[in-house]
Design a protein around this motif. Structure first.
Motif, PDB file in Angstrom:
ATOM      1  N   UNK A   1       7.285  -1.511  15.483  1.00 42.72           N
ATOM      2  CA  UNK A   1       6.676  -1.110  14.214  1.00 42.72           C
ATOM      3  C   UNK A   1       6.665  -2.272  13.218  1.00 42.72           C
ATOM      4  N   UNK A   2       5.533  -2.493  12.543  1.00 46.73           N
ATOM      5  CA  UNK A   2       5.480  -3.554  11.530  1.00 46.73           C
ATOM      6  C   UNK A   2       6.070  -3.137  10.190  1.00 46.73           C
TER       7      UNK A   2
ATOM      8  N   UNK B   1       0.595   7.067  11.818  1.00 43.72           N
ATOM      9  CA  UNK B   1      -0.669   6.399  11.499  1.00 43.72           C
ATOM     10  C   UNK B   1      -0.508   5.189  10.590  1.00 43.72           C
ATOM     11  N   UNK B   2       0.483   5.192   9.712  1.00 41.64           N
ATOM     12  CA  UNK B   2       0.672   4.031   8.822  1.00 41.64           C
ATOM     13  C   UNK B   2       1.061   2.793   9.635  1.00 41.64           C
ATOM     14  N   UNK B   3       1.953   2.965  10.585  1.00 42.38           N
ATOM     15  CA  UNK B   3       2.372   1.834  11.410  1.00 42.38           C
ATOM     16  C   UNK B   3       1.323   1.482  12.453  1.00 42.38           C
ATOM     17  N   UNK B   4       0.532   2.474  12.884  1.00 43.30           N
ATOM     18  CA  UNK B   4      -0.509   2.217  13.879  1.00 43.30           C
ATOM     19  C   UNK B   4      -1.725   1.520  13.270  1.00 43.30           C
ATOM     20  N   UNK B   5      -1.809   1.508  11.937  1.00 37.01           N
ATOM     21  CA  UNK B   5      -2.886   0.765  11.301  1.00 37.01           C
ATOM     22  C   UNK B   5      -4.114   1.574  10.959  1.00 37.01           C
ATOM     23  N   UNK B   6      -3.970   2.925  10.917  1.00 39.44           N
ATOM     24  CA  UNK B   6      -5.129   3.726  10.513  1.00 39.44           C
ATOM     25  C   UNK B   6      -4.701   4.934   9.655  1.00 39.44           C
ATOM     26  N   UNK B   7      -4.030   4.672   8.515  1.00 45.62           N
ATOM     27  CA  UNK B   7      -3.602   5.777   7.653  1.00 45.62           C
ATOM     28  C   UNK B   7      -4.763   6.396   6.882  1.00 45.62           C
TER      29      UNK B   7
ATOM     30  N   UNK C   1       0.814  -1.224   0.000  1.00 44.59           N
ATOM     31  CA  UNK C   1       0.000   0.000   0.000  1.00 44.59           C
ATOM     32  C   UNK C   1       0.842   1.266   0.000  1.00 44.59           C
ATOM     33  N   UNK C   2       2.122   1.151   0.320  1.00 38.96           N
ATOM     34  CA  UNK C   2       2.975   2.339   0.389  1.00 38.96           C
ATOM     35  C   UNK C   2       3.525   2.680  -0.984  1.00 38.96           C
ATOM     36  N   UNK C   3       3.563   3.973  -1.295  1.00 42.43           N
ATOM     37  CA  UNK C   3       4.004   4.448  -2.599  1.00 42.43           C
ATOM     38  C   UNK C   3       5.491   4.127  -2.812  1.00 42.43           C
ATOM     39  N   UNK C   4       5.836   3.342  -3.831  1.00 41.19           N
ATOM     40  CA  UNK C   4       7.233   2.944  -4.022  1.00 41.19           C
ATOM     41  C   UNK C   4       8.168   4.116  -4.294  1.00 41.19           C
ATOM     42  N   UNK C   5       7.666   5.161  -4.945  1.00 39.66           N
ATOM     43  CA  UNK C   5       8.510   6.337  -5.201  1.00 39.66           C
ATOM     44  C   UNK C   5       8.876   7.029  -3.898  1.00 39.66           C
ATOM     45  N   UNK C   6       7.899   7.161  -3.009  1.00 36.58           N
ATOM     46  CA  UNK C   6       8.158   7.784  -1.713  1.00 36.58           C
ATOM     47  C   UNK C   6       9.099   6.929  -0.879  1.00 36.58           C
TER      48      UNK C   6
ATOM     49  N   UNK D   1      -1.791  10.615   4.458  1.00 37.19           N
ATOM     50  CA  UNK D   1      -0.939  10.542   5.658  1.00 37.19           C
ATOM     51  C   UNK D   1       0.524  10.763   5.308  1.00 37.19           C
ATOM     52  N   UNK D   2       1.234  11.448   6.216  1.00 32.24           N
ATOM     53  CA  UNK D   2       2.675  11.624   6.056  1.00 32.24           C
ATOM     54  C   UNK D   2       3.389  10.276   6.153  1.00 32.24           C
TER      55      UNK D   2
END
Length: 271
Positions: A111-112, A41-47, A9-14, A51-52
């Motif tokens: 962190x996952x 929030x991404x690691x906490x599971x609610x992006x 789900x994370x942007x590969x360019x970023x 989200x930054x």
């Protein structure tokens, strides 16, 4: 460096930009990054969709830095660029805060999402955290953090900000239900799964999380009733369940963290 866990789900360019920034930090500051993770929030599971990317890292400087009489900063901060926020702590700072009851390093260790790191370093530091962290102090950290955000929310406001109180409240609940544990899981979904919770609360949290995941603006208003009642009740219970500690003997914790720090500086110097 054998740790890497990046969800699709994370942007590969970023993510590539973060890797580049970590390489630059290592090179220009002459440090060895031992663990770099995603916080927030991404690691906490609610992006949210916007989200930054909050990359945080622990580093070890050169032996010359630690042997010099001239102190240097124990934090590396990089300029905010778009959604990128990349900052890190010297291992010595991280260990001091850990012994002092600050839960931030513990969060990083759980962190996952991992950009890079050494599995042995993380495992050994996790074990050290279990050994030296004070359970009541860690819980009081969550209580202070969450209660402050709840006061700022004031019963009504941006619904995104409900999560800033909900997640600490859920961590406190998890710690109460797992009395032998010092470190709570980081992601909110895992906290939900591993606690005994009313069905209406779980449904409300999942609905709010789903809304946050698909919209940039959640709007304003009061928190859903089951969530508001849960947050208030957990903060009230935590004040008695996790009392303030004073006069704690830190000799053993300081000795253990000092030994770990010396080992890691030697590894860095010879690696």
């Amino acid at each position: 460096m054998n740790l890497r866990a990046i969800p699709d789900s994370m942007d590969p360019t970023t993510v590539g930009s973060i890797d580049t920034e970590l390489d630059r930090v290592s090179r220009e500051h002459r440090v060895r990054i031992r663990l770099a993770i995603e916080s927030g929030s991404r690691a906490w599971g609610f992006p949210s969709p916007d989200s930054d990317y909050d990359c945080r890292f622990v580093y070890v400087a050169s032996l010359d830095t630690y042997l010099s009489p001239w102190r240097t900063r124990d934090v590396i901060e990089t300029p905010l660029t778009g959604l990128l926020d990349v900052n890190g702590w010297d291992l010595a700072k991280a260990l001091r805060l850990l012994v002092g009851g600050n839960a931030v390093l513990i969060e990083w260790l759980m962190s996952p999402i991992v950009y890079r790191g050494d599995s042995a370093f993380r495992d050994e530091l996790r074990a050290l955290a279990d050994e030296v962290a004070d359970r009541d102090q860690v819980a009081r950290h969550y209580l202070h953090l969450g209660a402050r955000q709840w006061r700022l929310f004031g019963g009504s406001g941006s619904l995104k900000k409900v999560f800033y109180s909900l997640r600490p409240a859920m961590a406190l609940r998890w710690l109460r239900e797992h009395p032998e544990a010092v470190v709570a899981p980081m992601p909110l979904p895992i906290l939900l799964e591993e606690c005994e919770l009313p069905a209406d609360l779980v449904a409300a949290v999942r609905e709010l999380t789903e809304l946050k995941s698909r919209t940039r603006e959640m709007g304003s208003g009061g928190a859903p009733a089951p969530i508001a009642a849960f947050i208030a009740a957990e903060f009230e219970r935590a004040r008695d369940a996790f009392p303030k500690t004073s006069g704690r003997d830190l000799a053993r914790a300081k000795a253990a963290t000092a030994a770990f720090f010396r080992q890691q500086t030697i590894v860095t110097a010879t690696g």
